[in-house]
Design a protein around this motif. Structure first.
Motif, mmCIF file in Angstrom:
data_model
loop_
_atom_site.group_PDB
_atom_site.id
_atom_site.type_symbol
_atom_site.label_atom_id
_atom_site.label_comp_id
_atom_site.label_asym_id
_atom_site.label_seq_id
_atom_site.Cartn_x
_atom_site.Cartn_y
_atom_site.Cartn_z
ATOM 1 N N ARG A 122 33.755 43.838 45.961
ATOM 2 C CA ARG A 122 35.361 43.625 46.482
ATOM 3 C C ARG A 122 35.685 44.658 47.331
ATOM 4 O O ARG A 122 36.763 44.227 47.664
ATOM 5 C CB ARG A 122 35.859 43.714 45.125
ATOM 6 N N VAL B 33 37.562 35.299 48.236
ATOM 7 C CA VAL B 33 37.305 33.914 47.137
ATOM 8 C C VAL B 33 36.067 33.337 47.169
ATOM 9 O O VAL B 33 36.327 32.843 48.167
ATOM 10 C CB VAL B 33 38.434 33.514 46.527
ATOM 11 N N SER C 83 32.290 46.433 35.121
ATOM 12 C CA SER C 83 33.107 46.716 36.079
ATOM 13 C C SER C 83 32.154 45.163 37.093
ATOM 14 O O SER C 83 33.175 45.113 38.141
ATOM 15 C CB SER C 83 32.984 47.986 36.788
ATOM 16 N N THR D 196 34.150 42.167 35.965
ATOM 17 C CA THR D 196 35.829 42.184 36.696
ATOM 18 C C THR D 196 35.140 41.559 37.856
ATOM 19 O O THR D 196 36.109 41.089 38.945
ATOM 20 C CB THR D 196 36.164 43.346 36.256
ATOM 21 N N ALA D 197 34.130 42.148 38.751
ATOM 22 C CA ALA D 197 34.486 42.219 40.250
ATOM 23 C C ALA D 197 33.592 40.423 40.739
ATOM 24 O O ALA D 197 34.879 39.968 41.333
ATOM 25 C CB ALA D 197 33.639 43.276 40.673
ATOM 26 N N VAL E 137 34.492 37.969 38.393
ATOM 27 C CA VAL E 137 35.988 36.584 37.902
ATOM 28 C C VAL E 137 36.846 37.178 38.947
ATOM 29 O O VAL E 137 37.376 36.345 39.874
ATOM 30 C CB VAL E 137 36.289 37.737 36.625
ATOM 31 N N SER E 138 36.861 38.487 39.770
ATOM 32 C CA SER E 138 37.940 38.287 40.533
ATOM 33 C C SER E 138 37.356 37.999 42.232
ATOM 34 O O SER E 138 38.897 37.474 42.528
ATOM 35 C CB SER E 138 38.335 39.395 40.984
ATOM 36 N N ALA E 139 36.474 37.385 41.838
ATOM 37 C CA ALA E 139 36.016 36.604 43.026
ATOM 38 C C ALA E 139 36.379 35.259 43.099
ATOM 39 O O ALA E 139 36.159 34.977 44.614
ATOM 40 C CB ALA E 139 34.736 37.080 43.899
ATOM 41 N N GLU F 4 36.212 40.516 29.255
ATOM 42 C CA GLU F 4 36.613 40.701 30.736
ATOM 43 C C GLU F 4 38.113 39.733 30.831
ATOM 44 O O GLU F 4 39.320 39.666 30.662
ATOM 45 C CB GLU F 4 35.603 39.695 31.667
ATOM 46 N N GLU F 5 38.132 38.479 30.098
ATOM 47 C CA GLU F 5 39.121 37.573 29.261
ATOM 48 C C GLU F 5 40.544 38.197 28.564
ATOM 49 O O GLU F 5 41.017 37.847 29.226
ATOM 50 C CB GLU F 5 38.496 36.330 28.531
ATOM 51 N N ARG G 211 41.223 42.055 29.640
ATOM 52 C CA ARG G 211 41.468 42.130 30.195
ATOM 53 C C ARG G 211 42.762 41.632 31.564
ATOM 54 O O ARG G 211 43.660 42.217 31.710
ATOM 55 C CB ARG G 211 40.784 43.190 30.866
ATOM 56 N N ARG G 212 41.931 40.022 30.992
ATOM 57 C CA ARG G 212 43.208 39.833 32.368
ATOM 58 C C ARG G 212 44.687 38.902 31.695
ATOM 59 O O ARG G 212 45.205 38.894 32.778
ATOM 60 C CB ARG G 212 42.711 38.344 32.619
#
Length: 124
Positions: free
Chosen positions: A46, A54, A72, A75-76, A78-80, A119-120, A122-123
């Motif tokens: 990211r 995205v 990490s 997270t990278a 899913v954030s993309a 991960e979910e 954390r979001r």
């Protein structure tokens, strides 16, 4: 490299994310739009893509056994994803040891679900 895989034909654009030390990247890190190539460690990619970049779908198979920092990296990925995007993910359970450059994990269904549930959480 899924840019030439059958699924890639169904995509508007197909990009590859490759380890900087791999043959595609030859020791360089960065975002190479003309080759549709992102050269970065998965957990750090990211940082090299343009802000707001995205993907509608990310295919990540048989990679996470080589990732040192699982949360990490997830997270990278899913954030993309674009809103409503899809992550197609798999990782080995029974696979012989194969360094590239490290080989640190094996996954059961439970551990894969736990990684995604963390991960979910954390979001939220």
């Amino acid at each position: 490299d899924y840019s030439r895989a059958p699924l890639a034909g169904a995509c508007r654009e197909a990009w590859s994310i490759a380890h900087p030390d791999g043959p595609e990247c030859q020791g360089r890190s960065g975002f190479f739009a003309q080759q549709r190539l992102i050269c970065a460690r998965l957990e750090q990619f990211r940082a090299v893509v343009p802000a707001g970049w995205v993907a509608d779908t990310i295919v990540c198979t048989q990679v996470f056994e080589h990732v040192q920092h699982l949360s990490s990296a997830m997270t990278a990925l899913v954030s993309a994803l674009a809103p409503g995007g899809f992550l197609i993910w798999s990782a080995p359970f029974l696979e012989k040891y194969h360094r590239a450059p490290v080989d640190t994990w094996r996954f059961t269904n439970d551990s894969a679900v736990q990684l995604l549930e963390e991960e979910e959480a954390r979001r939220r």
